[in-house]
Design an enzyme around this catalytic site. Structure first.
Site, PDB file in Angstrom:
ATOM      1  NE  ARG A 223       2.859  -5.214  11.084  1.00 14.71           N
ATOM      2  CZ  ARG A 223       3.729  -4.917  10.112  1.00 14.71           C
ATOM      3  NH1 ARG A 223       4.912  -5.510  10.087  1.00 14.71           N
ATOM      4  NH2 ARG A 223       3.420  -4.046   9.198  1.00 14.71           N
TER       5      ARG A 223
ATOM      6  NE  ARG B 108       7.817  -3.290   5.260  1.00 18.12           N
ATOM      7  CZ  ARG B 108       6.519  -3.047   5.426  1.00 18.12           C
ATOM      8  NH1 ARG B 108       5.779  -2.669   4.399  1.00 18.12           N
ATOM      9  NH2 ARG B 108       5.954  -3.209   6.588  1.00 18.12           N
TER      10      ARG B 108
ATOM     11  NE  ARG C 256      -3.446  -1.741  10.249  1.00 15.77           N
ATOM     12  CZ  ARG C 256      -2.424  -1.118   9.659  1.00 15.77           C
ATOM     13  NH1 ARG C 256      -2.517   0.147   9.328  1.00 15.77           N
ATOM     14  NH2 ARG C 256      -1.325  -1.778   9.396  1.00 15.77           N
TER      15      ARG C 256
ATOM     16  CE  LYS D  14      -2.183  -1.119   3.854  1.00 15.82           C
ATOM     17  NZ  LYS D  14      -1.543  -2.394   4.212  1.00 15.82           N
TER      18      LYS D  14
ATOM     19  NE  ARG E  44       7.204  -0.932   9.620  1.00 18.84           N
ATOM     20  CZ  ARG E  44       5.982  -0.818   9.100  1.00 18.84           C
ATOM     21  NH1 ARG E  44       5.805  -0.210   7.960  1.00 18.84           N
ATOM     22  NH2 ARG E  44       4.944  -1.331   9.723  1.00 18.84           N
TER      23      ARG E  44
HETATM   24  P1  AMP Z   1       1.548   0.193   9.004  1.00 20.02           P
HETATM   25  O1  AMP Z   1       2.746   1.026   8.718  1.00 20.02           O
HETATM   26  O2  AMP Z   1       0.309   0.675   8.292  1.00 20.02           O
HETATM   27  O3  AMP Z   1       1.797  -1.280   8.796  1.00 20.02           O
HETATM   28  O4  AMP Z   1       1.227   0.372  10.561  1.00 20.02           O
HETATM   29  C1  AMP Z   1       2.166  -0.003  11.560  1.00 20.02           C
HETATM   30  C2  AMP Z   1       1.449  -0.198  12.879  1.00 20.02           C
HETATM   31  O5  AMP Z   1       0.840   1.034  13.297  1.00 20.02           O
HETATM   32  C3  AMP Z   1       0.313  -1.215  12.875  1.00 20.02           C
HETATM   33  O6  AMP Z   1       0.763  -2.560  13.007  1.00 20.02           O
HETATM   34  C4  AMP Z   1      -0.488  -0.742  14.084  1.00 20.02           C
HETATM   35  O7  AMP Z   1       0.124  -1.130  15.300  1.00 20.02           O
HETATM   36  C5  AMP Z   1      -0.388   0.774  13.973  1.00 20.02           C
HETATM   37  N1  AMP Z   1      -1.496   1.298  13.138  1.00 20.02           N
HETATM   38  C6  AMP Z   1      -1.411   1.877  11.905  1.00 20.02           C
HETATM   39  N2  AMP Z   1      -2.628   2.201  11.443  1.00 20.02           N
HETATM   40  C7  AMP Z   1      -3.507   1.800  12.379  1.00 20.02           C
HETATM   41  C8  AMP Z   1      -4.918   1.814  12.471  1.00 20.02           C
HETATM   42  N3  AMP Z   1      -5.690   2.307  11.487  1.00 20.02           N
HETATM   43  N4  AMP Z   1      -5.489   1.316  13.591  1.00 20.02           N
HETATM   44  C9  AMP Z   1      -4.756   0.838  14.613  1.00 20.02           C
HETATM   45  N5  AMP Z   1      -3.418   0.766  14.582  1.00 20.02           N
HETATM   46  C10 AMP Z   1      -2.785   1.233  13.482  1.00 20.02           C
END
Ligand code: AMP
Length: 217
Positions: free
Chosen positions: A175, A131, A92, A17, A164
């Site tokens: 996740r 990654r 989410r 994404k 990360r």
């Molecule tokens: P991402 O970079 O989108 O994979 O997000 C990394 C982490 O941030 C996720 O695994 C969650 O812990 C937190 N996070 C990001 N977006 C959300 C969301 N919409 N709701 C809850 N936690 C989020």
């Protein structure tokens, strides 16, 4: 075909994404809102929000709905969202989707489409654990398919390359579990609203982008 450009990018972690957002932004002047990026910036700044979010992120869990929705609501009210936006990684959960509708209504906006980036778990795990990215400019690499020329340094800006912490195998598995339990119901939710557009994310970046451009042309 989507006429306007108020978009949600929905899909499991590792579906690309963020990468496709970046590629789309090179072609379209719209605003990119990544909740994960916002949290990582808050963590870096050691803010209260960042400290709170870090506990959840490190465990591969979701930050509470109200926290994320409030944050996105105030972001969506800003003027740069007038030209269209990509919500990358939000909503989410079903409650977040309801909160998003309410926040959009408050600022007089609506959604034009939800792009669902599909990929199988095996592919996602492989991608997530391979990654790495640049600490300075954020450029994303893959240790197997698209490594930086020097494993420790960014090709573009000489920044330090890192992984990360939530891309470790155990956290990546957590996740994905969270995704299947809490996020995947949104596919049906947006399908019923006739907003869902399905894109195969297991192909070259250029092909994923081409499919996306067909949908939003
Ligand atoms: P991402 O970079 O989108 O994979 O997000 C990394 C982490 O941030 C996720 O695994 C969650 O812990 C937190 N996070 C990001 N977006 C959300 C969301 N919409 N709701 C809850 N936690 C989020």
């Amino acid at each position: 075909m989507i006429k306007k450009k108020n978009l949600v990018f929905l899909g499991p972690p590792g579906a690309g994404k963020g990468t496709i957002s970046e590629a789309l932004l090179a072609k379209e002047d719209i605003t990119h809102i990544s909740t994960g990026d916002i949290f990582r910036a808050e963590i870096k700044a050691q803010s209260e929000l960042g400290k709170m979010a870090k506990d959840y992120i490190d465990k591969g869990q979701l930050v509470p709905d109200e926290v994320v929705a409030g944050m996105v609501g105030s972001r969506l009210a800003q003027d740069d969202c007038d030209k269209g936006f990509i919500l990358d990684g939000f909503p989410r959960t079903l409650p977040q989707a309801e909160m998003l509708s309410a926040e959009l209504e408050k600022c007089g906006r609506s959604l034009d489409g939800v792009i669902y980036f599909a990929a199988a778990d095996e592919v996602l795990l492989e991608r997530l654990t391979a990654r790495v990215l640049c600490k300075k400019c954020g450029k994303v690499y893959n240790k197997i398919f698209m490594p930086p020329k020097n494993a420790e340094v960014c090709d573009d800006c000489n920044g330090e390359i890192y992984q990360r912490s939530d891309d470790s195998l155990d956290t990546a598995k957590d996740r994905l579990k969270v995704y299947h339990e809490q996020t995947s119901p949104l596919i049906e939710y947006y399908k019923k609203q006739d907003l869902l557009f399905d894109i195969n994310s297991v192909q070259d970046k250029a092909d994923v982008l081409a499919d996306l451009l067909k949908v939003i042309a």
